[in-house]
Write a protein that holds these residues in place. Structure first.
Motif, mmCIF file in Angstrom:
data_model
loop_
_atom_site.group_PDB
_atom_site.id
_atom_site.type_symbol
_atom_site.label_atom_id
_atom_site.label_comp_id
_atom_site.label_asym_id
_atom_site.label_seq_id
_atom_site.Cartn_x
_atom_site.Cartn_y
_atom_site.Cartn_z
ATOM 1 N N THR A 1 -7.021 2.536 6.504
ATOM 2 C CA THR A 1 -6.907 1.585 5.477
ATOM 3 C C THR A 1 -7.921 0.748 5.658
ATOM 4 O O THR A 1 -8.490 0.191 6.879
ATOM 5 C CB THR A 1 -5.863 0.837 5.463
ATOM 6 N N ASP B 1 -6.898 1.516 -1.891
ATOM 7 C CA ASP B 1 -7.646 0.542 -1.169
ATOM 8 C C ASP B 1 -8.494 -0.215 -1.926
ATOM 9 O O ASP B 1 -8.787 -1.388 -1.942
ATOM 10 C CB ASP B 1 -8.602 1.490 -0.047
ATOM 11 N N LYS C 1 0.711 -1.208 -0.083
ATOM 12 C CA LYS C 1 -0.098 -0.117 0.048
ATOM 13 C C LYS C 1 0.881 1.321 0.126
ATOM 14 O O LYS C 1 0.692 2.032 -0.808
ATOM 15 C CB LYS C 1 -1.189 0.068 1.206
ATOM 16 N N TYR D 1 -13.857 1.160 0.394
ATOM 17 C CA TYR D 1 -13.151 2.613 1.049
ATOM 18 C C TYR D 1 -14.449 3.282 1.739
ATOM 19 O O TYR D 1 -15.481 3.173 1.008
ATOM 20 C CB TYR D 1 -12.702 3.362 -0.003
#
Length: 283
Positions: free
Chosen positions: A266, A178, A160, A242
């Motif tokens: 996250t 995400d 990420k 998300y």
């Protein structure tokens, strides 16, 4: 902060609104927005008589290509542009006005006052800050699977924060990382070097699909984003993970978790995105 789809949408709407217009004069009401040149009066002077040929995008930056110069603009958290009749009263938080010869203004508003503008002679903008160290454009033809592999495959960084690093791939902010990782079924804490060849391909395709889907509907208006015509984006209605903490995953029904990875909030479905800590085998 507007990410690639939102900035791409602003670029497209501004091309409709102001491409071909000639700047009569410029007013800077908040000097700190202007990063280059340091002399605000010089910034205003150099833009007089310049015609906007086109607006382009590099990562999350807008590039106003003028007759002799390129204006590089970053919207940051709340920056937005709008076209107004010159005689219309200023709204709050209006910081820069581009007065055109046809009696209209392009106005830059920014509640948070974090936006920036840099003015360069044509060609210099790509070899100087803030554009000189940006990575691959994920919607360009040069963003091939092989180019993606070269940027990602051998890094020991968590996937990420690596995808958020604009030096490798540009424009993918927190929302779209995400979404892409969920679509690819990859846990955001996986080391990039642990991803198999197949996983890299799936992630590559997920990034492109997610960004293209968002651009198609004008980006995401999760907070205050609007395009150059004052319209909100619609991709927030298509978000799979998300912003959906404690809600049921659309794919498996498990509860979506929210944690922090690389300092960023996250969203994860632990069923669809299991954390595998083994390194990939040669494939």
């Amino acid at each position: 902060m507007p990410e690639l789809p939102e900035v791409e949408t602003v670029k497209r709407t501004l091309n409709v609104l102001v491409a071909g217009k000639t700047i009569k004069e410029v007013e800077v009401l908040l000097p700190r927005i202007i990063q280059k040149p340091s002399d605000i009066r010089m910034f205003e002077f150099l833009l007089q008589g310049q015609t906007i040929q086109t607006i382009e995008r590099r990562g999350k930056f807008l590039r106003f290509v003028l007759s002799d110069y390129v204006l590089v603009s970053h919207l940051r958290m709340e920056g937005r542009y709008g076209l107004y009749p010159s005689e219309e009263a200023l709204e709050l938080h209006t910081h820069v006005l581009f007065h055109f010869t046809d009696g209209t203004d392009l106005r830059y508003k920014d509640v948070r006052q974090f936006g920036t503008m840099h003015l360069f002679p044509k060609g210099e903008e790509l070899v100087q800050p803030p554009l000189h160290k940006l990575g691959l454009e994920p919607l360009d033809d040069e963003f091939t699977l092989e180019a993606f592999r070269q940027q990602i495959a051998k890094r020991t960084t968590k996937i990420k924060p690596l995808l958020l690093n604009q030096a490798y791939i540009v424009g993918i902010g927190n929302i779209y990382v995400d979404e892409s990782l969920f679509l690819a079924g990859i846990h955001p804490e996986r080391e990039a070097s642990s991803l198999t060849s197949k996983e890299l391909q799936v992630l590559y395709e997920a990034i492109i699909q997610t960004l293209r889907d968002s651009v198609e509907v004008g980006g995401s208006s999760v907070k205050s984003y609007v395009n150059g015509q004052g319209e909100i984006g619609m991709f927030q209605h298509q978000l799979r993970i998300y912003g959906r903490k404690a809600e049921a995953c659309y794919a498996c029904g498990s509860e979506i978790q929210k944690t922090v990875v690389g300092g960023r909030g996250t969203h994860i479905c632990l069923t669809c995105q299991p954390l595998k800590r083994t390194r990939k085998k040669n494939q």
